[in-house]
Design a protein around this motif. Structure first.
Motif, PDB file in Angstrom:
ATOM      1  N   ALA A 129       0.847  -1.119   0.024  1.00 38.12           N
ATOM      2  CA  ALA A 129      -0.183   0.039   0.043  1.00 38.12           C
ATOM      3  C   ALA A 129       0.841   1.433  -0.109  1.00 38.12           C
ATOM      4  CB  ALA A 129      -0.981   0.149   1.241  1.00 38.12           C
ATOM      5  N   LYS A 130       1.908   1.269   1.023  1.00 33.61           N
ATOM      6  CA  LYS A 130       2.771   2.419   0.900  1.00 33.61           C
ATOM      7  C   LYS A 130       3.697   2.586  -0.310  1.00 33.61           C
ATOM      8  CE  LYS A 130       4.945   3.678   4.596  1.00 33.61           C
ATOM      9  NZ  LYS A 130       4.978   4.959   5.031  1.00 33.61           N
ATOM     10  N   GLY A 131       4.196   1.287  -0.996  1.00 38.67           N
ATOM     11  CA  GLY A 131       5.250   1.394  -1.824  1.00 38.67           C
ATOM     12  C   GLY A 131       6.357   1.616  -1.120  1.00 38.67           C
ATOM     13  N   ARG A 132       6.505   1.065   0.156  1.00 39.99           N
ATOM     14  CA  ARG A 132       7.834   0.979   0.964  1.00 39.99           C
ATOM     15  C   ARG A 132       8.913   0.196   0.734  1.00 39.99           C
ATOM     16  NH1 ARG A 132       8.117   2.731   6.371  1.00 39.99           N
ATOM     17  NH2 ARG A 132       9.659   1.655   7.607  1.00 39.99           N
ATOM     18  N   PRO A 133      10.035   0.532   0.548  1.00 37.97           N
ATOM     19  CA  PRO A 133      11.193  -0.343   0.242  1.00 37.97           C
ATOM     20  C   PRO A 133      11.095  -1.570   1.171  1.00 37.97           C
ATOM     21  CG  PRO A 133      12.078   1.789   0.396  1.00 37.97           C
ATOM     22  CD  PRO A 133      10.709   1.682   0.708  1.00 37.97           C
ATOM     23  N   PRO A 183       4.207   1.608  10.398  1.00 43.01           N
ATOM     24  CA  PRO A 183       4.953   2.772   9.646  1.00 43.01           C
ATOM     25  C   PRO A 183       4.029   3.760   9.678  1.00 43.01           C
ATOM     26  CG  PRO A 183       4.275   1.375   8.158  1.00 43.01           C
ATOM     27  CD  PRO A 183       3.697   0.664   9.126  1.00 43.01           C
ATOM     28  N   SER A 184       4.512   4.998   9.307  1.00 41.21           N
ATOM     29  CA  SER A 184       3.525   6.168   9.111  1.00 41.21           C
ATOM     30  C   SER A 184       2.756   5.899   7.841  1.00 41.21           C
ATOM     31  CB  SER A 184       4.586   7.239   8.875  1.00 41.21           C
ATOM     32  OG  SER A 184       5.564   7.152   8.007  1.00 41.21           O
ATOM     33  N   ALA A 185       1.344   6.349   7.918  1.00 42.20           N
ATOM     34  CA  ALA A 185       0.498   5.957   7.188  1.00 42.20           C
ATOM     35  C   ALA A 185       0.588   6.662   5.766  1.00 42.20           C
ATOM     36  CB  ALA A 185      -0.862   5.857   7.520  1.00 42.20           C
ATOM     37  N   ASN A 186       1.544   7.134   5.164  1.00 43.06           N
ATOM     38  CA  ASN A 186       1.847   7.649   4.253  1.00 43.06           C
ATOM     39  C   ASN A 186       2.168   7.065   2.742  1.00 43.06           C
ATOM     40  OD1 ASN A 186       4.168   8.092   5.887  1.00 43.06           O
ATOM     41  ND2 ASN A 186       5.227   8.621   4.061  1.00 43.06           N
ATOM     42  N   LEU A 187       2.320   7.637   1.669  1.00 44.63           N
ATOM     43  CA  LEU A 187       2.878   7.103   0.501  1.00 44.63           C
ATOM     44  C   LEU A 187       4.548   7.029   0.843  1.00 44.63           C
ATOM     45  CD1 LEU A 187       0.957   7.876  -2.823  1.00 44.63           C
ATOM     46  CD2 LEU A 187       1.134   5.609  -1.519  1.00 44.63           C
ATOM     47  N   PRO A 231       5.298  13.566   2.879  1.00 41.90           N
ATOM     48  CA  PRO A 231       5.554  13.842   4.378  1.00 41.90           C
ATOM     49  C   PRO A 231       4.267  12.961   5.178  1.00 41.90           C
ATOM     50  CG  PRO A 231       5.087  15.890   2.895  1.00 41.90           C
ATOM     51  CD  PRO A 231       4.857  14.535   1.928  1.00 41.90           C
ATOM     52  N   SER A 232       4.885  12.596   6.303  1.00 39.72           N
ATOM     53  CA  SER A 232       4.133  11.765   7.286  1.00 39.72           C
ATOM     54  C   SER A 232       2.815  12.459   7.338  1.00 39.72           C
ATOM     55  CB  SER A 232       4.864  11.496   8.538  1.00 39.72           C
ATOM     56  OG  SER A 232       5.915  10.611   8.384  1.00 39.72           O
ATOM     57  N   PRO A 233       1.721  11.869   7.605  1.00 37.96           N
ATOM     58  CA  PRO A 233       0.221  12.145   7.803  1.00 37.96           C
ATOM     59  C   PRO A 233       0.052  12.512   9.528  1.00 37.96           C
ATOM     60  CG  PRO A 233       0.271   9.735   7.669  1.00 37.96           C
ATOM     61  CD  PRO A 233       1.678  10.231   7.429  1.00 37.96           C
ATOM     62  N   VAL A 283       5.488  15.046  14.658  1.00 44.49           N
ATOM     63  CA  VAL A 283       6.902  14.386  14.191  1.00 44.49           C
ATOM     64  C   VAL A 283       6.849  13.171  14.549  1.00 44.49           C
ATOM     65  CG1 VAL A 283       8.268  16.307  13.356  1.00 44.49           C
ATOM     66  CG2 VAL A 283       8.615  15.363  15.657  1.00 44.49           C
ATOM     67  N   GLU A 284       7.486  11.779  13.875  1.00 45.79           N
ATOM     68  CA  GLU A 284       7.431  10.495  14.448  1.00 45.79           C
ATOM     69  C   GLU A 284       8.381  10.458  15.643  1.00 45.79           C
ATOM     70  OE1 GLU A 284       8.585  11.764  11.528  1.00 45.79           O
ATOM     71  OE2 GLU A 284       8.009  10.945   9.962  1.00 45.79           O
ATOM     72  N   SER A 285       8.173   9.129  16.324  1.00 51.10           N
ATOM     73  CA  SER A 285       8.768   8.964  17.597  1.00 51.10           C
ATOM     74  C   SER A 285      10.627   9.281  17.460  1.00 51.10           C
ATOM     75  CB  SER A 285       8.452   7.590  17.849  1.00 51.10           C
ATOM     76  OG  SER A 285       8.771   6.539  16.997  1.00 51.10           O
ATOM     77  N   LYS A 324      15.446   9.268   0.878  1.00 50.49           N
ATOM     78  CA  LYS A 324      15.090  10.629   0.887  1.00 50.49           C
ATOM     79  C   LYS A 324      13.722  10.708   1.292  1.00 50.49           C
ATOM     80  CE  LYS A 324      14.292  14.629  -2.052  1.00 50.49           C
ATOM     81  NZ  LYS A 324      13.800  15.149  -3.290  1.00 50.49           N
ATOM     82  N   HIS A 325      13.196  11.214   2.506  1.00 50.14           N
ATOM     83  CA  HIS A 325      12.169  11.167   3.083  1.00 50.14           C
ATOM     84  C   HIS A 325      11.358  12.361   3.030  1.00 50.14           C
ATOM     85  CE1 HIS A 325      12.145   7.431   5.929  1.00 50.14           C
ATOM     86  NE2 HIS A 325      10.889   7.863   5.875  1.00 50.14           N
ATOM     87  N   TYR A 326      10.190  12.379   3.657  1.00 49.62           N
ATOM     88  CA  TYR A 326       9.498  13.754   3.724  1.00 49.62           C
ATOM     89  C   TYR A 326       9.635  14.649   2.658  1.00 49.62           C
ATOM     90  CZ  TYR A 326      10.924  11.528   7.952  1.00 49.62           C
ATOM     91  OH  TYR A 326      11.037  10.582   8.861  1.00 49.62           O
TER      92      TYR A 326
HETATM   93 MG    MG Z   1       7.705   7.026   7.795  1.00 46.37          MG
END
Ligand code: MG
Ligand code: TXA
Length: 339
Positions: free
Chosen positions: A56-60, A143-147, A151-153, A180-182, A236-238
């Motif tokens: 769903a996220k397209g996460r590596p 994980p954060s619920a973003n693609l 940016p994180s949701p 911001v994330e933990s 390369k995040h966010y």
């Molecule tokens: Mg994240």
């Protein structure tokens, strides 16, 4: 698939959480609120469910997930050989925005830890999340619920913008309190290592972990071929689509610099706003927690408004400022101007 929007007002709350718990027990994925950002949850014991998160996220595939627990007994089920410092930190900061990297327990499936022998664990400080974990009876990897790369949701609407049609349900709660994330700390290294800064600050952690070291990837770009202690830090995040540059300097110098540019926007402090023309205010330097709370919403706004370039006034690298700086320097692909 249809994504259910589960409402949480008084009359719907119990039904919605029950429904979400059912989906999770049946191997589905649900976006849940936490105090940091929204997370995309699935059972940490179900390899197929975890695969759905990555899809769903397209996460590596090599980027491991954080496991969320609702009590100390559950911590004992997901991690092994837990060192005494972990209990001291949990007592002080849980439920809260602190993730501990520990030795992985045998029930945690391989997709959660991306093949590592460690597991990242936290107890979120959010009633809905805690109730969901409790009702499902499962530790939830989230994980954060973003693609991936977005940016994180920090709002339910951000989750829907990124993941509608790709996940089973979203718990429609309020804006995330922290934004911001933990903080992520590894207790599996000697000395312990700060892998990602967050609202539990380095200064607070040093009281418990006097020899804590800050991982190089927190403020610096990894060199070609360099191994990341926290796999997530190498990406390369966010990143908004707008080209972001981070700018360090006084209010006066920042305003002078940005006002001299054309076709751009300033992402600034409340204290700078009066002397800037095109601007988005992300918070006040007098309370850097406000910068954290609004950061990701502002990065999303850049794209929604279609700005080509943004100059962001950099916070300090102290306290929660370090967490904000860490996210911004990635959004800026490490482009920093020092005035
Ligand atoms: Mg994240
Ligand atoms: O606040 C948060 O932590 C949010 C909410 C939903 O709880 N979650 C979150 O997850 O930010 P995610 O996947 O976006 O970030 C997890 C970070 C990544 O940088 C990952 O590489 C790191 O934690 N991580 C996870 N497991 C790890 C492990 N075993 N060793 C080292 N780093 C790990």
């Amino acid at each position: 698939m249809e994504t259910l929007e589960l409402l949480l007002d008084k009359s719907n709350k119990e039904n919605s959480i029950n429904k979400a718990a059912e989906i999770l027990k049946n191997g589905g994925v649900v976006a849940m609120p936490t105090e940091t950002v929204y997370g995309l949850a699935a059972s940490a014991y179900d390899n197929d469910a975890i695969t759905k998160i990555f899809t769903a996220k397209g996460r590596p595939q090599d980027n491991p997930l954080i496991v969320h627990v609702c009590n100390m007994q559950m911590l004992g089920e997901v991690a092994e050989n837990i060192p005494p410092e972990a209990f001291g930190l949990a007592e002080k900061f849980w439920p809260g925005p602190l993730t501990l990297v520990l030795k992985k327990g045998p029930k945690i499936c391989n997709n959660v830890s991306a093949g590592l022998n460690t597991v990242a664990v936290r107890m979120p400080n959010n009633d809905i999340a805690l109730e969901l974990i409790n009702k499902s009876g499962l530790p939830l990897a989230a994980p954060s619920a973003n693609l991936s790369g977005r940016p994180s949701p920090t709002k339910a609407e951000h989750v829907i913008a990124d993941l509608n049609g790709k996940i089973n349900a979203v718990l429609m709660s309020d804006s995330s309190a922290v934004g911001v994330e933990s903080t992520v700390v590894s207790l599996c290294t000697n000395p312990p290592r700060l892998l990602r800064p967050g609202a539990v600050t380095k200064e607070q952690l040093e009281e418990f972990l006097p020899d804590l070291v800050v991982d190089n990837a927190v403020l610096n770009e990894l060199k070609e071929g360099e191994k990341a202690a926290s796999p997530g830090m190498k990406y390369k995040h966010y990143a908004p689509k707008t080209e972001v540059t981070l700018v360090e300097g006084s209010s006066q110098d920042f305003a002078k610099f940005v006002n001299s540019k054309t076709d751009c926007v300033a992402v600034c402090f409340l204290e700078d706003a009066g002397i800037l023309t095109e601007k988005i205010v992300y918070g006040s330097t007098r309370n850097e927690a406000t910068l954290a709370k609004n950061l990701f919403e502002c990065l999303r706004q850049l794209d929604n408004k279609g700005y080509k370039k943004a100059y962001v006034h950099a916070p300090t690298k102290n306290g929660i400022g370090l967490a904000v700086y860490n996210r911004l320097i990635r959004a800026a692909a490490f482009k920093v101007v020092k005035l």
